[in-house]
Motif scaffolding. Sequence first.
Motif, mmCIF file in Angstrom:
data_model
loop_
_atom_site.group_PDB
_atom_site.id
_atom_site.type_symbol
_atom_site.label_atom_id
_atom_site.label_comp_id
_atom_site.label_asym_id
_atom_site.label_seq_id
_atom_site.Cartn_x
_atom_site.Cartn_y
_atom_site.Cartn_z
ATOM 1 N N LEU A 121 0.835 -1.201 0.000
ATOM 2 C CA LEU A 121 0.000 0.000 0.000
ATOM 3 C C LEU A 121 0.871 1.253 0.000
ATOM 4 O O LEU A 121 1.887 1.316 0.697
ATOM 5 C CB LEU A 121 -0.916 0.015 1.218
ATOM 6 N N PRO A 122 0.469 2.264 -0.764
ATOM 7 C CA PRO A 122 1.232 3.523 -0.753
ATOM 8 C C PRO A 122 0.980 4.280 0.550
ATOM 9 O O PRO A 122 -0.088 4.176 1.147
ATOM 10 C CB PRO A 122 0.663 4.281 -1.957
ATOM 11 N N GLY A 123 1.966 5.031 0.978
ATOM 12 C CA GLY A 123 1.831 5.839 2.185
ATOM 13 C C GLY A 123 1.407 7.258 1.877
ATOM 14 O O GLY A 123 1.085 8.030 2.762
ATOM 15 N N ARG A 124 1.430 7.615 0.610
ATOM 16 C CA ARG A 124 1.053 8.954 0.166
ATOM 17 C C ARG A 124 -0.400 8.902 -0.315
ATOM 18 O O ARG A 124 -0.805 7.959 -0.982
ATOM 19 C CB ARG A 124 1.975 9.364 -0.971
ATOM 20 N N ALA A 125 -1.178 9.929 -0.007
ATOM 21 C CA ALA A 125 -2.602 9.950 -0.371
ATOM 22 C C ALA A 125 -2.819 10.144 -1.871
ATOM 23 O O ALA A 125 -3.770 9.617 -2.432
ATOM 24 C CB ALA A 125 -3.321 11.054 0.399
ATOM 25 N N ALA A 126 -1.946 10.897 -2.523
ATOM 26 C CA ALA A 126 -2.096 11.151 -3.959
ATOM 27 C C ALA A 126 -0.827 10.731 -4.685
ATOM 28 O O ALA A 126 0.281 10.982 -4.214
ATOM 29 C CB ALA A 126 -2.380 12.632 -4.219
ATOM 30 N N LYS A 127 -1.006 10.070 -5.828
ATOM 31 C CA LYS A 127 0.105 9.638 -6.679
ATOM 32 C C LYS A 127 1.129 8.804 -5.909
ATOM 33 O O LYS A 127 2.329 8.989 -6.036
ATOM 34 C CB LYS A 127 0.764 10.828 -7.362
ATOM 35 N N GLY A 128 0.628 7.857 -5.146
ATOM 36 C CA GLY A 128 1.491 7.000 -4.345
ATOM 37 C C GLY A 128 2.021 5.789 -5.092
ATOM 38 O O GLY A 128 2.820 5.032 -4.561
ATOM 39 N N ILE A 129 1.538 5.596 -6.328
ATOM 40 C CA ILE A 129 1.970 4.455 -7.142
ATOM 41 C C ILE A 129 2.444 4.979 -8.490
ATOM 42 O O ILE A 129 1.759 5.789 -9.120
ATOM 43 C CB ILE A 129 0.807 3.462 -7.343
ATOM 44 N N GLU A 130 3.621 4.544 -8.922
ATOM 45 C CA GLU A 130 4.177 4.953 -10.217
ATOM 46 C C GLU A 130 4.505 3.715 -11.039
ATOM 47 O O GLU A 130 5.124 2.779 -10.532
ATOM 48 C CB GLU A 130 5.456 5.767 -10.029
ATOM 49 N N ILE A 131 4.066 3.733 -12.288
ATOM 50 C CA ILE A 131 4.345 2.616 -13.201
ATOM 51 C C ILE A 131 4.995 3.198 -14.452
ATOM 52 O O ILE A 131 4.425 4.087 -15.091
ATOM 53 C CB ILE A 131 3.047 1.867 -13.569
ATOM 54 N N ASP A 132 6.191 2.715 -14.787
ATOM 55 C CA ASP A 132 6.901 3.175 -15.982
ATOM 56 C C ASP A 132 6.477 2.318 -17.172
ATOM 57 O O ASP A 132 6.554 1.086 -17.110
ATOM 58 C CB ASP A 132 8.414 3.069 -15.786
ATOM 59 N N LEU A 133 6.034 2.967 -18.239
ATOM 60 C CA LEU A 133 5.540 2.281 -19.428
ATOM 61 C C LEU A 133 6.355 2.668 -20.659
ATOM 62 O O LEU A 133 6.758 3.826 -20.795
ATOM 63 C CB LEU A 133 4.086 2.668 -19.702
ATOM 64 N N THR A 134 6.558 1.724 -21.541
ATOM 65 C CA THR A 134 7.101 2.000 -22.863
ATOM 66 C C THR A 134 6.082 1.460 -23.857
ATOM 67 O O THR A 134 5.669 0.296 -23.756
ATOM 68 C CB THR A 134 8.470 1.326 -23.074
ATOM 69 N N ALA A 135 5.655 2.319 -24.773
ATOM 70 C CA ALA A 135 4.615 1.931 -25.725
ATOM 71 C C ALA A 135 4.956 2.449 -27.112
ATOM 72 O O ALA A 135 5.735 3.385 -27.268
ATOM 73 C CB ALA A 135 3.262 2.476 -25.275
ATOM 74 N N GLY A 136 4.362 1.834 -28.123
ATOM 75 C CA GLY A 136 4.537 2.272 -29.502
ATOM 76 C C GLY A 136 4.601 1.074 -30.436
ATOM 77 O O GLY A 136 4.915 -0.036 -30.013
ATOM 78 N N PHE A 137 4.298 1.310 -31.706
ATOM 79 C CA PHE A 137 4.370 0.242 -32.704
ATOM 80 C C PHE A 137 5.818 -0.145 -33.007
ATOM 81 O O PHE A 137 6.082 -1.260 -33.417
ATOM 82 C CB PHE A 137 3.661 0.660 -33.995
ATOM 83 N N GLY A 138 6.744 0.781 -32.812
ATOM 84 C CA GLY A 138 8.151 0.524 -33.079
ATOM 85 C C GLY A 138 8.930 1.823 -33.055
ATOM 86 O O GLY A 138 8.381 2.895 -32.802
ATOM 87 N N ASP A 139 10.232 1.720 -33.350
ATOM 88 C CA ASP A 139 11.120 2.877 -33.263
ATOM 89 C C ASP A 139 11.135 3.747 -34.510
ATOM 90 O O ASP A 139 11.663 4.852 -34.481
ATOM 91 C CB ASP A 139 12.551 2.410 -32.976
ATOM 92 N N SER A 140 10.595 3.255 -35.603
ATOM 93 C CA SER A 140 10.664 4.009 -36.857
ATOM 94 C C SER A 140 9.270 4.220 -37.452
ATOM 95 O O SER A 140 8.311 3.532 -37.087
ATOM 96 C CB SER A 140 11.535 3.272 -37.873
ATOM 97 N N ALA A 141 9.197 5.139 -38.388
ATOM 98 C CA ALA A 141 7.927 5.421 -39.071
ATOM 99 C C ALA A 141 7.423 4.203 -39.831
ATOM 100 O O ALA A 141 6.209 4.025 -39.982
ATOM 101 C CB ALA A 141 8.107 6.606 -40.016
ATOM 102 N N ALA A 142 8.327 3.347 -40.274
ATOM 103 C CA ALA A 142 7.928 2.154 -41.023
ATOM 104 C C ALA A 142 7.085 1.197 -40.188
ATOM 105 O O ALA A 142 6.336 0.394 -40.740
ATOM 106 C CB ALA A 142 9.171 1.433 -41.549
#
Length: 191
Positions: A121-142
């Motif tokens: 459980l987070p100890g902070r009332a607001a924004k106590g959980i952080e999740i790092d995401l990487t998203a996208g179809f790929g690294d290039s326009a192709a």
Amino acid sequence: MSLVMTSPPAVEPVTVAEAKAHMRIDTDVEDILIGSLVLTSRLHIETALSLALITQSWKFTLDRWPQSREIELPLAPLRSVGGVRVIDASGNATTVSDQSYLVDLASRPPRLIWNNSVPPLPGRAAKGIEIDLTAGFGDSAASVPAPLKHAILMLTAHWYEHRDPREIGQDGARIPDAISDLITPFRTIRL
């Protein structure tokens, strides 16, 4: 809950040269404007579809864990979860073991599902959980699907032609249905 970009895409799905060719513009006078319209068009389509077109990183924050054992992640196609942190009352972050959860990249929306463990459980009332995401179809326009690239070209051209603020609210300033038709197959349908 909030979503904040931490690393933008390295390239746009459509180049200024491609946009100019689409609009049949052969001068360089408005390259900065056209580049801005390409960026704005990408952002508009990404927001409308909850997608990341080119690989980018985000921080997703929550106040508390949901009641269920899974968290729907707000961005697709998800490539990875870089880490989950819980913030205590003093503001110190503790990284949750990646053995505690499973990331379902194939679902739409993607999900983080807790194994048999109970998340701390987070100890902070607001924004106590952080999740790092990487998203996208790929690294290039192709890697971006052709209909989405074409929608960016069409929206860029539309905004290039309709840039007078007096047009806002008039039919001529409305985003054409053809653009919506192109992106419809990429929408998430909720039942």
